[in-house]
Motif scaffolding. Sequence first.
Motif, PDB file in Angstrom:
ATOM      1  N   PRO A 137      20.058  -0.043  -2.861  1.00  0.00           N
ATOM      2  CA  PRO A 137      20.165   1.017  -1.839  1.00  0.00           C
ATOM      3  C   PRO A 137      19.504   2.316  -2.293  1.00  0.00           C
ATOM      4  N   ASP A 138      18.159   2.328  -2.273  1.00  0.00           N
ATOM      5  CA  ASP A 138      17.451   3.520  -2.746  1.00  0.00           C
ATOM      6  C   ASP A 138      16.974   4.424  -1.606  1.00  0.00           C
ATOM      7  N   GLY A 139      17.195   3.966  -0.358  1.00  0.00           N
ATOM      8  CA  GLY A 139      16.796   4.806   0.777  1.00  0.00           C
ATOM      9  C   GLY A 139      15.296   4.866   0.992  1.00  0.00           C
ATOM     10  N   VAL A 140      14.559   4.030   0.270  1.00  0.00           N
ATOM     11  CA  VAL A 140      13.101   3.991   0.402  1.00  0.00           C
ATOM     12  C   VAL A 140      12.711   2.679   1.082  1.00  0.00           C
ATOM     13  N   VAL A 141      11.909   2.759   2.115  1.00  0.00           N
ATOM     14  CA  VAL A 141      11.539   1.558   2.860  1.00  0.00           C
ATOM     15  C   VAL A 141      10.255   0.971   2.280  1.00  0.00           C
ATOM     16  N   GLY A 142      10.429   0.030   1.376  1.00  0.00           N
ATOM     17  CA  GLY A 142       9.310  -0.702   0.786  1.00  0.00           C
ATOM     18  C   GLY A 142       9.167  -2.050   1.474  1.00  0.00           C
ATOM     19  N   PRO A 143       8.400  -2.948   0.864  1.00  0.00           N
ATOM     20  CA  PRO A 143       8.091  -4.232   1.507  1.00  0.00           C
ATOM     21  C   PRO A 143       9.319  -5.071   1.880  1.00  0.00           C
ATOM     22  N   LYS A 144      10.334  -5.110   0.994  1.00  0.00           N
ATOM     23  CA  LYS A 144      11.493  -5.982   1.279  1.00  0.00           C
ATOM     24  C   LYS A 144      12.317  -5.453   2.439  1.00  0.00           C
ATOM     25  N   THR A 145      12.633  -4.170   2.404  1.00  0.00           N
ATOM     26  CA  THR A 145      13.414  -3.559   3.476  1.00  0.00           C
ATOM     27  C   THR A 145      12.660  -3.673   4.801  1.00  0.00           C
ATOM     28  N   ARG A 146      11.372  -3.415   4.724  1.00  0.00           N
ATOM     29  CA  ARG A 146      10.505  -3.488   5.907  1.00  0.00           C
ATOM     30  C   ARG A 146      10.578  -4.873   6.557  1.00  0.00           C
ATOM     31  N   LYS A 147      10.490  -5.895   5.714  1.00  0.00           N
ATOM     32  CA  LYS A 147      10.496  -7.263   6.219  1.00  0.00           C
ATOM     33  C   LYS A 147      11.827  -7.591   6.913  1.00  0.00           C
ATOM     34  N   LEU A 148      12.928  -7.200   6.273  1.00  0.00           N
ATOM     35  CA  LEU A 148      14.237  -7.511   6.837  1.00  0.00           C
ATOM     36  C   LEU A 148      14.527  -6.730   8.121  1.00  0.00           C
ATOM     37  N   LEU A 149      13.817  -5.639   8.285  1.00  0.00           N
ATOM     38  CA  LEU A 149      13.955  -4.862   9.530  1.00  0.00           C
ATOM     39  C   LEU A 149      13.029  -5.399  10.613  1.00  0.00           C
ATOM     40  N   GLY A 150      12.184  -6.361  10.251  1.00  0.00           N
ATOM     41  CA  GLY A 150      11.257  -6.943  11.215  1.00  0.00           C
ATOM     42  C   GLY A 150      10.080  -6.018  11.506  1.00  0.00           C
ATOM     43  N   LEU A 151       9.734  -5.166  10.551  1.00  0.00           N
ATOM     44  CA  LEU A 151       8.607  -4.240  10.767  1.00  0.00           C
ATOM     45  C   LEU A 151       7.306  -4.799  10.225  1.00  0.00           C
TER      46      LEU A 151
ATOM     47  N   PRO B 158       0.845  -1.199   0.000  1.00  0.00           N
ATOM     48  CA  PRO B 158       0.000   0.000   0.000  1.00  0.00           C
ATOM     49  C   PRO B 158       0.884   1.254   0.000  1.00  0.00           C
ATOM     50  N   ILE B 159       0.515   2.229  -0.790  1.00  0.00           N
ATOM     51  CA  ILE B 159       1.373   3.392  -0.990  1.00  0.00           C
ATOM     52  C   ILE B 159       1.695   4.092   0.320  1.00  0.00           C
ATOM     53  N   SER B 160       0.722   4.161   1.210  1.00  0.00           N
ATOM     54  CA  SER B 160       0.970   4.873   2.469  1.00  0.00           C
ATOM     55  C   SER B 160       1.990   4.141   3.336  1.00  0.00           C
ATOM     56  N   ASP B 161       2.207   2.853   3.054  1.00  0.00           N
ATOM     57  CA  ASP B 161       3.149   2.076   3.853  1.00  0.00           C
ATOM     58  C   ASP B 161       4.596   2.255   3.421  1.00  0.00           C
ATOM     59  N   VAL B 162       4.817   2.853   2.275  1.00  0.00           N
ATOM     60  CA  VAL B 162       6.183   3.078   1.820  1.00  0.00           C
ATOM     61  C   VAL B 162       6.730   4.316   2.530  1.00  0.00           C
ATOM     62  N   LEU B 163       7.848   4.131   3.224  1.00  0.00           N
ATOM     63  CA  LEU B 163       8.434   5.246   3.971  1.00  0.00           C
ATOM     64  C   LEU B 163       9.638   5.775   3.217  1.00  0.00           C
ATOM     65  N   LYS B 164       9.735   7.089   3.125  1.00  0.00           N
ATOM     66  CA  LYS B 164      10.849   7.695   2.390  1.00  0.00           C
ATOM     67  C   LYS B 164      11.099   9.094   2.930  1.00  0.00           C
ATOM     68  N   LEU B 165      12.126   9.723   2.372  1.00  0.00           N
ATOM     69  CA  LEU B 165      12.493  11.073   2.791  1.00  0.00           C
ATOM     70  C   LEU B 165      11.240  11.949   2.832  1.00  0.00           C
ATOM     71  N   GLY B 166      10.999  12.576   3.978  1.00  0.00           N
ATOM     72  CA  GLY B 166       9.820  13.435   4.104  1.00  0.00           C
ATOM     73  C   GLY B 166       8.664  12.767   4.827  1.00  0.00           C
ATOM     74  N   SER B 167       8.696  11.395   4.942  1.00  0.00           N
ATOM     75  CA  SER B 167       7.629  10.711   5.676  1.00  0.00           C
ATOM     76  C   SER B 167       7.697  11.093   7.150  1.00  0.00           C
ATOM     77  N   LYS B 168       6.545  11.074   7.800  1.00  0.00           N
ATOM     78  CA  LYS B 168       6.497  11.440   9.225  1.00  0.00           C
ATOM     79  C   LYS B 168       5.524  10.532   9.950  1.00  0.00           C
TER      80      LYS B 168
END
Length: 263
Positions: free
Chosen positions: A249-263, A195-205
């Motif tokens: 390494p795009d600095g955007v937290v999508g599904p894969k990065t999220r999973k590996l971070l345990g989020l 879901p788009i709102s779940d992608v975290l990136k520069l400017g997300s709060k």
Amino acid sequence: MPFTAKVFTTAQWGARDADVDEFELTKPMYVVIHNTGDSNPPNDRSKGTLPGAKQLAKETQAFHMDGNGWADSGHNFLNTTGGFILEGRHGTLGAVQKGLCVRSAHAAQDAGKLARGNESPGIEVEGNFMTFTMGQKQWDALVELCVSLCSSCNIAPENIRGHRDFSDTDCPGDLLYSQLPKLRQDVAAKLGLAPISDVLKLGSKGSAVQKLQVALNAKGFNVGVADGIFGDVTRKAVIDFQKKQGLTPDGVVGPKTRKLLGL
Ligand SMILES: [Zn+2]
């Protein structure tokens, strides 16, 4: 994902020849949503039928060529109340299936607005959506077309925009414009994206960013105080984490990065 939307080509609906042999090919960045401004059901011009849809495509092309003086239909696709999709400007379907578009005339840039609208596929949605919400058949066809376009042209669903983002206009009508976030989400879901709102990136709060920062700190990628603001320090920590994990390494937290971070 291949281009799966069913589209009636200009040959199939009996378009007039364009006034030029071929249009410039462009690399699209957006999908641009319009409304035709016509009456809504039960007084819709196409009457929800295929013959009606073809007739509407012909009349719209005639208006664009004879009324506006354009070389062809100004839009790239027409989506009618019966859920039919018809090619607009000649050559569009072949171009988008190859990840390109043909330069069109649906979304000129006005001051302070987004650019490159006419290099991107424009979809005319039959109706006037100031006080009317479209029916399911038309919506489903619109979603399917946007899924195919985002997939074949590699356009992020976030970049499905309304004509009013490019030009000084009320198009598309208020109720359709207010549905664009849902359209983006429906398209993202069909493409198997988070879901788009779940992608975290520069400017997300917010609290999701705070959780991300806590997780990064816990894994030794220090971001300092977890303040819930995704700034440059958090972005650098995400990039370092992604590199370590072998992710892009795009600095955007999508599904894969999220999973590996345990989020
Ligand atoms: Zn428009």
